[in-house]
Design an enzyme around this catalytic site. Sequence first.
Site, PDB file in Angstrom:
ATOM      1  N   CYS A   1       7.859  -5.355  20.194  1.00 44.11           N
ATOM      2  CA  CYS A   1       8.457  -6.489  20.905  1.00 44.11           C
ATOM      3  C   CYS A   1       7.588  -6.795  22.125  1.00 44.11           C
ATOM      4  CB  CYS A   1       9.919  -6.223  21.282  1.00 44.11           C
ATOM      5  SG  CYS A   1      10.189  -5.023  22.597  1.00 44.11           S
TER       6      CYS A   1
ATOM      7  N   ARG B   1      14.171  -4.291  22.713  1.00 39.54           N
ATOM      8  CA  ARG B   1      14.338  -4.388  21.263  1.00 39.54           C
ATOM      9  C   ARG B   1      13.571  -3.338  20.462  1.00 39.54           C
ATOM     10  NH1 ARG B   1      12.594 -10.426  20.591  1.00 39.54           N
ATOM     11  NH2 ARG B   1      11.167  -9.688  22.202  1.00 39.54           N
TER      12      ARG B   1
ATOM     13  N   ASP C   1      15.762 -11.653  22.657  1.00 40.75           N
ATOM     14  CA  ASP C   1      15.481 -10.616  23.639  1.00 40.75           C
ATOM     15  C   ASP C   1      16.651 -10.498  24.614  1.00 40.75           C
ATOM     16  OD1 ASP C   1      14.430  -8.911  25.567  1.00 40.75           O
ATOM     17  OD2 ASP C   1      12.468  -9.885  25.562  1.00 40.75           O
TER      18      ASP C   1
END
Length: 150
Positions: free
Chosen positions: A8, A14, A121
């Site tokens: 990520c 994440r 996100d």
Amino acid sequence: MLRICFVCLGNICRSPMAEFIMKDLVKKEGLDKEFFIESRATSNEEIGNDMHLGTKNILDKNNITYERHYATRLLKTDYDKYDYFIGMDNYNILSMKKLFGTDKKVYKLLDFAKHDKEIDDPWYTHNFTITYDEIEKGCRALLNFILKNK
């Protein structure tokens, strides 16, 4: 041994969430010795930092164990170290393709769950519950894909 790297932007929300969820899933299946699972960032913004508190809290809430995490940048030399690079959104995928010069080994997590969707996100959305649910669904689908294609 199958090697998976979740990716990520900052490697604090994440991708480490996916790393520890996937480690939990393979451990529950008795397959933890057959997998090597880590996570990386596409940016330098959080390098060296631990996971976001929201990530730790949602992992705790779901009884997912984790250890101290240090955000780490994805490097071109990582390409030969992993079988799968799993991004959370289209930007992650583009960043990996640009870095590696290929899309071989590069996948978006929710593609395995047959969803043409990105995992938002939680740094921006502040909704770690939705992120957890999507990542958990994607990791289950990824594990099923791997086991079917062994």
